[in-house]
Design a protein around this motif. Structure first.
Motif, short mmCIF file in Angstrom:
data_model
loop_
_atom_site.label_atom_id
_atom_site.label_comp_id
_atom_site.label_asym_id
_atom_site.label_seq_id
_atom_site.Cartn_x
_atom_site.Cartn_y
_atom_site.Cartn_z
N UNK A 160 0.84 -1.22 0.00
CA UNK A 160 0.00 0.00 0.00
C UNK A 160 0.87 1.26 0.00
N UNK A 161 0.26 2.36 -0.40
CA UNK A 161 1.01 3.62 -0.48
C UNK A 161 1.12 4.32 0.88
N UNK A 162 0.38 3.83 1.90
CA UNK A 162 0.47 4.40 3.25
C UNK A 162 0.68 3.27 4.26
N UNK A 163 1.34 3.57 5.34
CA UNK A 163 1.71 2.54 6.31
C UNK A 163 0.51 1.90 7.00
N UNK A 164 -0.58 2.66 7.14
CA UNK A 164 -1.76 2.12 7.83
C UNK A 164 -2.83 1.65 6.84
N UNK A 165 -2.42 1.38 5.62
CA UNK A 165 -3.35 0.88 4.60
C UNK A 165 -3.05 -0.60 4.34
N UNK A 166 -4.00 -1.26 3.64
CA UNK A 166 -3.84 -2.67 3.29
C UNK A 166 -4.20 -2.91 1.82
N UNK A 167 -3.87 -4.10 1.36
CA UNK A 167 -4.17 -4.51 -0.01
C UNK A 167 -5.34 -5.50 0.01
N UNK A 168 -6.28 -5.32 -0.94
CA UNK A 168 -7.40 -6.25 -1.12
C UNK A 168 -7.32 -6.85 -2.51
N UNK A 169 -7.44 -8.18 -2.59
CA UNK A 169 -7.53 -8.88 -3.86
C UNK A 169 -8.90 -9.52 -3.97
N UNK A 170 -9.60 -9.27 -5.07
CA UNK A 170 -10.93 -9.87 -5.31
C UNK A 170 -10.89 -10.55 -6.67
N UNK A 171 -11.18 -11.85 -6.70
CA UNK A 171 -10.94 -12.68 -7.88
C UNK A 171 -12.20 -13.47 -8.24
N UNK A 172 -12.63 -13.36 -9.50
CA UNK A 172 -13.75 -14.19 -9.96
C UNK A 172 -13.31 -15.66 -10.00
N UNK A 173 -14.15 -16.54 -9.50
CA UNK A 173 -13.86 -17.97 -9.48
C UNK A 173 -14.41 -18.63 -10.74
N UNK A 174 -13.52 -19.24 -11.53
CA UNK A 174 -13.90 -20.05 -12.69
C UNK A 174 -14.90 -19.32 -13.59
N UNK A 175 -14.61 -18.07 -13.87
CA UNK A 175 -15.58 -17.25 -14.60
C UNK A 175 -15.83 -17.75 -16.01
N UNK A 176 -14.78 -18.27 -16.67
CA UNK A 176 -14.98 -18.72 -18.05
C UNK A 176 -15.89 -19.93 -18.11
N UNK A 177 -15.77 -20.85 -17.14
CA UNK A 177 -16.64 -22.02 -17.13
C UNK A 177 -18.07 -21.62 -16.77
N UNK A 178 -18.22 -20.61 -15.94
CA UNK A 178 -19.57 -20.12 -15.61
C UNK A 178 -20.20 -19.46 -16.84
N UNK A 179 -19.40 -18.73 -17.60
CA UNK A 179 -19.90 -18.15 -18.84
C UNK A 179 -20.29 -19.25 -19.81
N UNK A 180 -19.47 -20.30 -19.90
CA UNK A 180 -19.79 -21.44 -20.77
C UNK A 180 -21.14 -22.05 -20.39
N UNK A 181 -21.35 -22.25 -19.10
CA UNK A 181 -22.62 -22.82 -18.63
C UNK A 181 -23.79 -21.91 -19.01
N UNK A 182 -23.56 -20.59 -18.94
CA UNK A 182 -24.62 -19.62 -19.24
C UNK A 182 -24.96 -19.60 -20.73
N UNK A 183 -23.94 -19.46 -21.57
CA UNK A 183 -24.23 -19.24 -23.00
C UNK A 183 -24.64 -20.53 -23.70
N UNK A 184 -24.22 -21.69 -23.17
CA UNK A 184 -24.65 -22.94 -23.80
C UNK A 184 -26.01 -23.39 -23.29
N UNK A 185 -26.38 -22.94 -22.10
CA UNK A 185 -27.65 -23.34 -21.51
C UNK A 185 -27.68 -24.79 -21.09
N UNK A 186 -26.50 -25.40 -20.96
CA UNK A 186 -26.47 -26.82 -20.59
C UNK A 186 -26.86 -26.99 -19.12
N UNK A 187 -27.95 -27.74 -18.91
CA UNK A 187 -28.51 -27.88 -17.56
C UNK A 187 -27.57 -28.65 -16.62
N UNK A 188 -26.89 -29.66 -17.13
CA UNK A 188 -25.98 -30.42 -16.29
C UNK A 188 -24.82 -29.56 -15.81
N UNK A 189 -24.29 -28.75 -16.72
CA UNK A 189 -23.18 -27.87 -16.35
C UNK A 189 -23.66 -26.79 -15.40
#
Length: 931
Positions: free
Chosen positions: A696-725
């Motif tokens: 961080x740019x200040x001593x009393x600050x912190x870093x946050x990481x936020x990460x999408x989990x398996x986003x490409x596979x979730x997109x695949x499930x959405x656009x294909x409409x496959x119920x099993x996936x």
């Protein structure tokens, strides 16, 4: 016409030039007045040469109607390269009239071994003839005869009538026509290089023979290309020796009885009929019954009025640019525009800003175009060297005085006035550059770079002139044409020249606004531009300007540790090899592994053994190979990341300021450069340790990481409409374990072993990228047959994935492109390619791009919504980095808990899919600790 010719070498010169050789300028007494000139071009030969010179890219050279143009491109370049400097009095392009000629009547298998002409070339012959006509050159063919015979006849006719004749061909057989007044130019290496054949050159090549004796050489040795036999057993060396001795085939056979008995004599006696026939077939006629005369060949010069629409039909951008820069009017080509606008407008009203003209500048309103010129592509450190502002109605105003931007001038007031809309090129660069000058740019409405990229992600050139040309506007030059390139880069000293170029850039931005925005609308991409890409530009500019703090002391400590580690590995490798050598030398390493240590070579290169990472990894568990791979990894981390980061830390704020390329990738993903913060290795601990330096740019600050989990596979499930996936994600299952159960038949109450899960993971992501059975077998270490069965089982278990894959490829073939959920397009020019590899890659791309591109859309939408939420909440937090599916923030420790909740909530709900989005987040004292 007034030409000069060199007595010795027959090179022709314009009247105002002298021939320059290595030793200097040729003395005038060695130059005499030239004869009138006749240029003869072998159309078929050069068309084939041009076609095969670009055969590997045949499917890329296609116009908007699907016409292949690779031969047309090469042939046109040849015409321009010869006709322009040569400027002949007479000119002719001769063509073959068909396969049946008087030679096939004598020998029915003449040229019988040749394959059929590729259809991609056949379709180009008609426009090739049109091209010749529009260049002001006569085209001619004669049924029953070849182009060679037409050229031979006209060459001899020209010679007899006092012309200096030049023949241009790709066929060396034509060199038999060479004389004091006939020069033959033969193309080589495609059509880019040319050999000039003169009598002296023929004598040198054929050990003193004359050009006319070439037919005798050919008669004896035969010709595999034209498929006539020659004398069996007589090769080129023997043929040359015999003709040197006997001068010609007829003379040789007159003296055949005087030859000593030998196998050679026997061959000649038995092959007499073939020799005579082959000589006859090889001889180019100089008395063919042509129906044209020299007076029919007057060279008229190009028909510019009609050649411009012809070039537009072929999509010949480079030629149109050249003509536009020569002052010719290039109108809109209908196939690329959906709106009418004054594309012919080349009249520029640009003036230097003076104290007097500032009053005119202050009157600019409504909409203006603004362009800022920098001396370096890295706008975080570049110096501004000039700018232009204005519009079509009020004119354009340019200056080198950057103080006119920093002072409280009319220019600064306009730039910071949100009610005056701005047309710009590369808004992100402009935001950052102006912020460095203390200017808060507002009101950006049109970004030519961004819009052009969205319209076709294949055209990701960052040069304004080049992009204007791509969009049919030619009244502006490229920076390379004006400034030069590399060491030759120089801004024009004259204000008139510099301001002319800046003004033309601003005018191009202005005139391209409406037609390009109309095209966005017709592509249903207006929301993609207005709601995602343009707002993101400002966010990225702020992120870049903010930068991220890098602890140089941490990096210096890492450098010391890595140096020690490299030294340890070095000594270990020397021990394993038995002696010291240069580990970084592929040649020396190859000798050690494959000659001294006797390991089996997997691949060889022109310079020796391949020691690439791929090769070394295939060698298996070999101790010295494992050490070398580790050495290379550590060495790369040391040089690329530790040393690389230390070089780019800004001394003023101890931060690095990357640049995000928003208009580079064809999927819509952002790319990071100077430095690249998206490629820091995380698979080995030494790579992960690099992230400890990001704090961080200040001593009393912190870093946050936020990460999408398996986003490409979730997109695949959405656009294909496959119920099993979809079910696996909806139920919160481990998607790779769920896939493993389905494709490997593992029961619900049985555990999924780690290796099996890894294989399922490879299958999941392999499907996303359109993996083949070969690729999957290589990835998971099974046979190709087993891999094929796994893929088939996957599609059986997820049938809608298979259906979508087939449908998206079919759609791409029909439309030429695929789209993401936000209508981001990717054009696929090779989707109908005849070459299997090119077509297969395009099909895999058709499957992957909507998935990867939609994931890019989602993270961009999330960035916009997160930034708006942070501002609305009044937080001090900064968004610092985007690493594909991950966002990095810094904030005071006191607000970190609230920030983490806000970011996670906004990212989870950024886009509504048929499956839930899932975000994982971590907080720490550094980027490393936040993972």
């Amino acid at each position: 016409m007034a030409l000069f010719v060199c007595k010795g070498c027959h090179h022709y010169l314009n009247s105002d030039k002298l021939l320059v050789e290595k030793k200097g300028i040729l003395p005038r007494n060695e130059i005499i007045m030239a004869k009138p000139t006749l240029l003869l071009i072998d159309g078929n030969s050069l068309a084939f040469r041009a076609f095969y010179a670009l055969i590997n890219q045949v499917d890329r050279f296609v116009n908007h109607e699907g016409l292949h143009t690779n031969a047309l491109v090469g042939f046109n370049n040849l015409l321009d390269g010869i006709i322009d400097p040569f400027n002949p009095d007479l000119a002719l392009v001769a063509w073959d009239a068909g396969k049946t000629t008087f030679r096939t009547g004598k020998f029915d298998n003449y040229k019988g071994n040749r394959d059929n002409t590729p259809q991609e070339l056949v379709e180009q012959f008609e426009p090739l003839r049109k091209m010749v006509e529009l260049h002001g050159i006569k085209s001619y063919e004669l049924p029953g005869f070849e182009a060679d015979d037409i050229i031979g006849t006209m060459a001899r006719l020209g010679e007899e009538n006092g012309y200096s004749v030049t023949i241009v061909t790709g066929d060396r057989d034509m060199t038999q026509l060479v004389s004091d007044d006939i020069t033959v130019w033969v193309t080589k290496k495609g059509i880019s290089e040319i050999d000039h054949y003169t009598p002296a050159m023929i004598a040198e090549l054929y050990d003193g023979l004359e050009p006319k004796q070439i037919v005798d050489i050919k008669g004896l040795q035969g010709d595999t290309s034209d498929n006539y036999p020659g004398v069996a057993g007589i090769g080129p060396k023997t043929a040359l020796k015999l003709i040197k001795q006997y001068h010609s085939i007829p003379e040789m056979y007159e003296q055949i009885d005087e030859m000593k008995a030998s196998k050679q004599k026997e061959k000649l006696v038995n092959g007499k009929q073939d020799a005579m026939l082959s000589r006859d077939l090889a001889k180019i006629l100089t008395d063919a019954p042509v129906t044209i005369s020299l007076s029919d060949l007057n060279y008229h010069g190009p028909d510019y009025e009609n050649i411009i629409p012809f070039y537009q039909h072929l999509d010949f951008k480079a030629q149109l640019v050249k003509l536009a820069n020569q002052g010719y009017t290039v109108p809109t080509s209908g196939h690329t525009k959906d709106a009418e606008f004054d594309i012919n407008n080349t009249t520029l009203d640009v003036s230097a800003i003076t104290p007097a003209s500032l009053a005119h500048v202050s009157q600019l309103k409504d909409t203006v175009s603004f362009y800022l010129e920098l001396d370096n592509e890295n706008y975080h450190i570049a110096n501004p060297i000039g700018f232009v502002i204005g519009n079509q109605a009020d004119g354009y105003f340019a200056s080198r005085d950057i103080d006119l931007l920093t002072q409280n001038s009319p220019v600064k007031r306009i730039l910071e006035d949100s009610t005056i809309l701005k047309n710009v090129f590369n808004a992100k660069e402009l935001y950052v550059s102006l912020k460095r000058l203390g200017i808060a740019l507002k009101g950006v409405s049109f970004d030519l770079l961004l819009v052009s990229y969205l319209l076709d992600t294949n055209d990701n050139n960052n040069d304004l002139g080049a992009l204007a040309h791509d969009n049919d506007y030619y009244a502006v030059m490229t920076d390379e044409e004006v400034y030069g390139k590399g060491a030759k880069f120089a801004i024009p000293a004259a204000d008139a020249d510099f301001f002319e170029h800046l003004g033309r850039k601003a005018m191009a931005i202005n005139l391209l606004r409406e037609p390009l925005l109309d095209r966005l609308l017709s592509h249903e991409q207006t929301k993609l531009y207005e709601d995602i890409e343009l707002p993101l530009t400002k966010i990225l500019a702020d992120m870049e300007s903010t930068g991220i703090t890098v602890d140089s002391e941490q990096l210096l400590q890492m450098r010391s540790k890595l140096t020690e580690r490299l030294s340890e590995l070095e000594q270990k490798i020397y021990q394993q090899a038995g002696h010291e050598f240069n580990i970084q030398s592929p040649k020396q390493l190859g000798v050690v592994l494959f000659e001294e240590m006797k390991y089996t070579p997997i691949k060889k290169t022109k310079t020796g053994y391949s020691t690439s990472v791929e090769v070394l990894e295939k060698m298996g568990d070999v101790p010295i190979v494992e050490s070398i791979l580790a050495y290379r990894q550590v060495a790369k981390i040391q040089s690329t990341y530790v040393e690389g980061l230390l070089r780019v830390i800004h001394g003023s704020d101890s931060k690095v300021h990357t640049r995000y390329l928003q208009t580079l990738t064809q999927t819509g993903r952002l790319s990071s450069v100077d430095p690249n913060l998206q490629n820091i290795p995380v698979r080995i601990e030494e790579g992960r340790q690099i992230r400890k330096a990001f704090v961080p740019s200040h001593s009393d600050w912190q870093i946050l990481s936020a990460d999408y989990s398996q986003i490409e596979l979730r997109v695949l499930a959405h656009i294909t409409g496959d119920k099993n996936l979809q079910a696996a994600f909806i139920n919160g299952e481990d998607i790779h374990a769920a896939t493993a159960r389905r494709i490997f038949g593992i029961k619900d109450d049985e555990p999924v072993e780690g290796n099996v899960r890894r294989q399922a993971k490879a299958v999941n992501f392999g499907i996303v990228y359109g993996i083949s059975d070969f690729g999957l077998s290589k990835n998971i270490g099974v046979s190709r047959k087993e891999a094929k069965a796994i893929i088939e089982t996957y599609f059986d278990q997820y049938p809608d994935v298979k259906k979508w894959s087939d449908d998206i490829i079919a759609s791409a073939r029909e439309t030429g492109y695929v789209e993401t959920i936000a209508h981001r397009r990717r054009y696929l020019p090779d989707i109908k390619a005849k070459r299997f590899n090119a077509r297969s890659f395009a099909e895999r791309t058709a499957m992957n791009s909507p998935i990867q591109g939609s994931a890019a859309d989602i993270i961009k939408i999330a960035m916009i919504k997160v930034q708006a939420a942070i501002e609305q909440a009044g937080m001090q937090a900064h968004m610092l980095l985007q690493v594909h599916d991950e966002l990095i923030f810094e904030a005071p420790a006191s607000e970190m808990a609230d920030l983490e909740k806000l970011v996670t909530k906004v990212m989870d709900s950024a886009v509504k899919l048929d499956v839930p989005l899932l975000v994982s987040s971590h907080v720490g004292a550094s980027w490393y600790d936040a993972k």
